[in-house]
Design a protein around this motif. Structure first.
Motif, PDB file in Angstrom:
ATOM      1  N   HIS A  22       0.792  -1.239   0.000  1.00 56.37           N
ATOM      2  CA  HIS A  22       0.000   0.000   0.000  1.00 56.37           C
ATOM      3  C   HIS A  22       0.817   1.279   0.000  1.00 56.37           C
ATOM      4  N   VAL A  23       2.104   1.225   0.362  1.00 58.40           N
ATOM      5  CA  VAL A  23       2.941   2.435   0.220  1.00 58.40           C
ATOM      6  C   VAL A  23       3.536   2.456  -1.191  1.00 58.40           C
ATOM      7  N   GLY A  24       4.205   1.377  -1.582  1.00 59.98           N
ATOM      8  CA  GLY A  24       4.610   1.225  -2.983  1.00 59.98           C
ATOM      9  C   GLY A  24       6.030   1.650  -3.304  1.00 59.98           C
ATOM     10  N   VAL A  25       6.640   2.504  -2.496  1.00 60.11           N
ATOM     11  CA  VAL A  25       8.074   2.794  -2.644  1.00 60.11           C
ATOM     12  C   VAL A  25       8.763   2.368  -1.346  1.00 60.11           C
ATOM     13  N   GLU A  26      10.081   2.150  -1.418  1.00 60.30           N
ATOM     14  CA  GLU A  26      10.816   1.595  -0.303  1.00 60.30           C
ATOM     15  C   GLU A  26      10.842   2.534   0.901  1.00 60.30           C
ATOM     16  N   ARG A  80       2.521   7.658 -21.263  1.00 58.70           N
ATOM     17  CA  ARG A  80       2.564   8.763 -20.302  1.00 58.70           C
ATOM     18  C   ARG A  80       2.344   8.203 -18.916  1.00 58.70           C
ATOM     19  N   LEU A  81       3.203   8.568 -17.977  1.00 60.27           N
ATOM     20  CA  LEU A  81       3.017   8.164 -16.591  1.00 60.27           C
ATOM     21  C   LEU A  81       2.512   9.385 -15.827  1.00 60.27           C
ATOM     22  N   ASP A  82       1.275   9.270 -15.343  1.00 59.98           N
ATOM     23  CA  ASP A  82       0.594  10.408 -14.727  1.00 59.98           C
ATOM     24  C   ASP A  82       1.093  10.616 -13.293  1.00 59.98           C
ATOM     25  N   THR A  83       1.621  11.801 -12.992  1.00 56.76           N
ATOM     26  CA  THR A  83       2.162  12.066 -11.651  1.00 56.76           C
ATOM     27  C   THR A  83       1.304  13.053 -10.864  1.00 56.76           C
ATOM     28  N   SER A  84       0.019  13.166 -11.222  1.00 58.14           N
ATOM     29  CA  SER A  84      -0.789  14.227 -10.593  1.00 58.14           C
ATOM     30  C   SER A  84      -1.163  13.917  -9.143  1.00 58.14           C
ATOM     31  N   ASP A  85      -1.272  12.636  -8.765  1.00 61.60           N
ATOM     32  CA  ASP A  85      -1.647  12.298  -7.382  1.00 61.60           C
ATOM     33  C   ASP A  85      -0.481  11.526  -6.757  1.00 61.60           C
ATOM     34  N   THR A  86       0.265  12.195  -5.871  1.00 60.38           N
ATOM     35  CA  THR A  86       1.531  11.646  -5.389  1.00 60.38           C
ATOM     36  C   THR A  86       1.382  10.269  -4.726  1.00 60.38           C
ATOM     37  N   ALA A  87       0.429  10.117  -3.795  1.00 63.16           N
ATOM     38  CA  ALA A  87       0.296   8.838  -3.079  1.00 63.16           C
ATOM     39  C   ALA A  87      -0.074   7.724  -4.045  1.00 63.16           C
ATOM     40  N   GLU A  88      -0.919   8.087  -5.015  1.00 63.59           N
ATOM     41  CA  GLU A  88      -1.345   7.134  -6.039  1.00 63.59           C
ATOM     42  C   GLU A  88      -0.158   6.703  -6.924  1.00 63.59           C
ATOM     43  N   VAL A  89       0.666   7.662  -7.340  1.00 63.75           N
ATOM     44  CA  VAL A  89       1.841   7.305  -8.154  1.00 63.75           C
ATOM     45  C   VAL A  89       2.763   6.414  -7.349  1.00 63.75           C
ATOM     46  N   ALA A  90       3.008   6.766  -6.066  1.00 62.61           N
ATOM     47  CA  ALA A  90       3.914   5.956  -5.240  1.00 62.61           C
ATOM     48  C   ALA A  90       3.405   4.519  -5.185  1.00 62.61           C
ATOM     49  N   ARG A  91       2.116   4.366  -4.924  1.00 60.68           N
ATOM     50  CA  ARG A  91       1.535   3.034  -4.750  1.00 60.68           C
ATOM     51  C   ARG A  91       1.664   2.202  -6.023  1.00 60.68           C
ATOM     52  N   HIS A  92       1.509   2.838  -7.180  1.00 63.50           N
ATOM     53  CA  HIS A  92       1.440   2.080  -8.438  1.00 63.50           C
ATOM     54  C   HIS A  92       2.682   2.198  -9.305  1.00 63.50           C
ATOM     55  N   LEU A  93       3.646   3.035  -8.905  1.00 66.94           N
ATOM     56  CA  LEU A  93       4.777   3.335  -9.784  1.00 66.94           C
ATOM     57  C   LEU A  93       5.425   2.087 -10.374  1.00 66.94           C
ATOM     58  N   GLY A 151       5.979  13.385 -15.578  1.00 69.17           N
ATOM     59  CA  GLY A 151       6.244  14.699 -15.005  1.00 69.17           C
ATOM     60  C   GLY A 151       6.962  14.500 -13.675  1.00 69.17           C
ATOM     61  N   ARG A 152       6.866  15.504 -12.807  1.00 64.88           N
ATOM     62  CA  ARG A 152       7.454  15.370 -11.472  1.00 64.88           C
ATOM     63  C   ARG A 152       6.371  15.594 -10.427  1.00 64.88           C
ATOM     64  N   CYS A 153       6.515  14.936  -9.263  1.00 66.33           N
ATOM     65  CA  CYS A 153       5.663  15.239  -8.114  1.00 66.33           C
ATOM     66  C   CYS A 153       6.255  16.450  -7.395  1.00 66.33           C
ATOM     67  N   ASN A 201      10.051  11.124  -7.082  1.00 72.66           N
ATOM     68  CA  ASN A 201      10.956  11.803  -8.021  1.00 72.66           C
ATOM     69  C   ASN A 201      12.322  11.119  -8.067  1.00 72.66           C
ATOM     70  N   ASP A 202      12.793  10.706  -6.895  1.00 72.40           N
ATOM     71  CA  ASP A 202      14.069   9.987  -6.814  1.00 72.40           C
ATOM     72  C   ASP A 202      14.022   8.697  -7.631  1.00 72.40           C
ATOM     73  N   ARG A 203      12.940   7.917  -7.484  1.00 78.27           N
ATOM     74  CA  ARG A 203      12.851   6.640  -8.212  1.00 78.27           C
ATOM     75  C   ARG A 203      12.701   6.883  -9.712  1.00 78.27           C
ATOM     76  N   LEU A 204      11.961   7.908 -10.097  1.00 78.69           N
ATOM     77  CA  LEU A 204      11.792   8.197 -11.525  1.00 78.69           C
ATOM     78  C   LEU A 204      13.130   8.592 -12.137  1.00 78.69           C
ATOM     79  N   ARG A 205      13.880   9.420 -11.410  1.00 80.24           N
ATOM     80  CA  ARG A 205      15.180   9.864 -11.919  1.00 80.24           C
ATOM     81  C   ARG A 205      16.094   8.654 -12.093  1.00 80.24           C
ATOM     82  N   ARG A 206      16.129   7.770 -11.108  1.00 73.73           N
ATOM     83  CA  ARG A 206      17.005   6.598 -11.209  1.00 73.73           C
ATOM     84  C   ARG A 206      16.529   5.620 -12.273  1.00 73.73           C
TER      85      ARG A 206
END
Ligand code: TXA
Ligand code: MG
Length: 304
Positions: free
Chosen positions: A161-165, A240-253, A271-273, A283-288
């Motif tokens: 449910h968090v989706g990033v480390e 296109r990877l939609d970054t408009s909802d931060t928690a949602e992007v984290a969960r599904h990235l 885009g960027r959060c 943003n860190d994970r997208l950049r990497r």
């Protein structure tokens, strides 16, 4: 699918086997954290360099493994169980294989009922890196783990449910330092600790560039719509990877990155959060994810 129960997982861990387990952040490739042979198997199966230390997952007894101070106890009280990993001087009970020879150990108490059940039944702390091969996208479902490690016994705890480390915070020196942005916002840590340096004195090995990388190229753009249109016109298969909802992007990235690569997408445009809270981790994970992958060459008329 070789799905197993929490009880079966605990038995496997105690007999030196590896198991995929869910946590609130990502799935882990778990081993008995006190068993050097099992830990060596984790490095071998991941293809991870032996000097990249692992996180030790505990139910609630960090002081058996790490030398705690007042700052560490305050953070444990505020954020555990949860996605916060603390790097502290290690105790002699921790096998050197776990820490890649470092004199520090990373400890975290996961906040997922299945992970906690496994820890309770196994009665040993668990070493668990993300259950992906080295440099690849982290897994957030049991199916992702099986795609990385076919045949591995996995406990299915549903999508993370968090989706990033987890956030990795170095408390081994006088000044706290952020080694990896993650599930707990650094701002929340600063409310407790005061200023947190953004780069660790000891660089965290897992945080080198070109990590979390899908097979597609990832482009982070200020104007993602325009960039996606431009690349589409140049003949690339673009998503296109939609970054408009931060928690949602984290969960599904990670699931989105995997789905795009399965669909044969060549370029993922994001885009960027906002660069705060969980947005910093995304943003860190997208950049990497984008580092070290270049676009396939296209000729003038757009054909490969
Ligand atoms: O959310 C998470 O933390 C997940 C789940 C499974 O708990 N685990 C995870 O593990 O992300 P891994 O191995 O993929 O990343 C661990 C990070 C790496 O960046 C590693 O370098 C850092 O923690 N780390 C571990 N021990 C360390 C130490 N003693 N000193 C500095 N960094 C350390
Ligand atoms: Mg990882």
């Amino acid at each position: 699918m070789p799905l197993v129960s929490a009880r079966e997982a605990a038995v496997l861990l105690r007999s030196g086997e590896l198991v995929g387990i869910p946590t609130e952040t990502v799935y882990g490739l778990a081993a008995n954290g006190l068993d050097p042979a099992a830990i060596r198997q984790v490095y071998a199966r991941k293809g991870r360099p032996a000097d990249h230390p692992l996180i030790l997952h505990v139910l609630d007894d960090p002081d058996e493994y790490a030398i705690m101070d007042d700052r560490a106890w305050a953070l444990v009280a505020a954020f555990w169980p949860g996605p916060l990993t603390l790097v502290l001087p290690r105790r002699a009970s921790v096998p050197p294989e776990l820490t890649g020879g470092h004199r520090t150990v990373a400890v975290r108490s996961p906040d997922h009922p299945v992970a906690r059940e496994v820890l309770r039944l196994a009665r040993v702390p668990v070493a668990a890196p993300s259950a992906n091969r080295f440099g690849r996208v982290s897994p957030t479902t049991a199916a992702h783990v099986l795609a990385e490690f076919p045949g591995l016994p996995v406990v299915d705890g549903g999508p993370c449910h968090v989706g990033v480390e987890s956030t990795v915070l170095d408390l081994s020196g006088p000044e706290p330092a952020l080694l990896r942005p993650g599930g707990i916002p650094v701002e929340a840590l600063e409310d407790q600790l005061g200023p947190v340096a953004r780069v660790g004195a000891t660089p965290s090995p897992g945080t080198h560039e070109s990590h979390y990388a899908p097979r597609a190229a990832v482009v982070v753009a200020d104007d993602p719509e325009a960039e996606a249109a431009r690349l589409g016109a140049a003949g690339y298969r673009v998503a296109r990877l939609d970054t408009s909802d931060t928690a949602e992007v984290a969960r599904h990235l990670y699931a989105w990155l995997r789905a795009f690569e399965d669909d044969g997408v060549e370029v993922i445009v994001a885009g960027r959060c906002p660069d705060s809270g969980l947005g910093r981790a995304v943003n860190d994970r997208l950049r990497r994810a984008g580092a070290g992958r270049s676009l396939p060459i296209r000729s003038e008329n757009g054909t490969p």
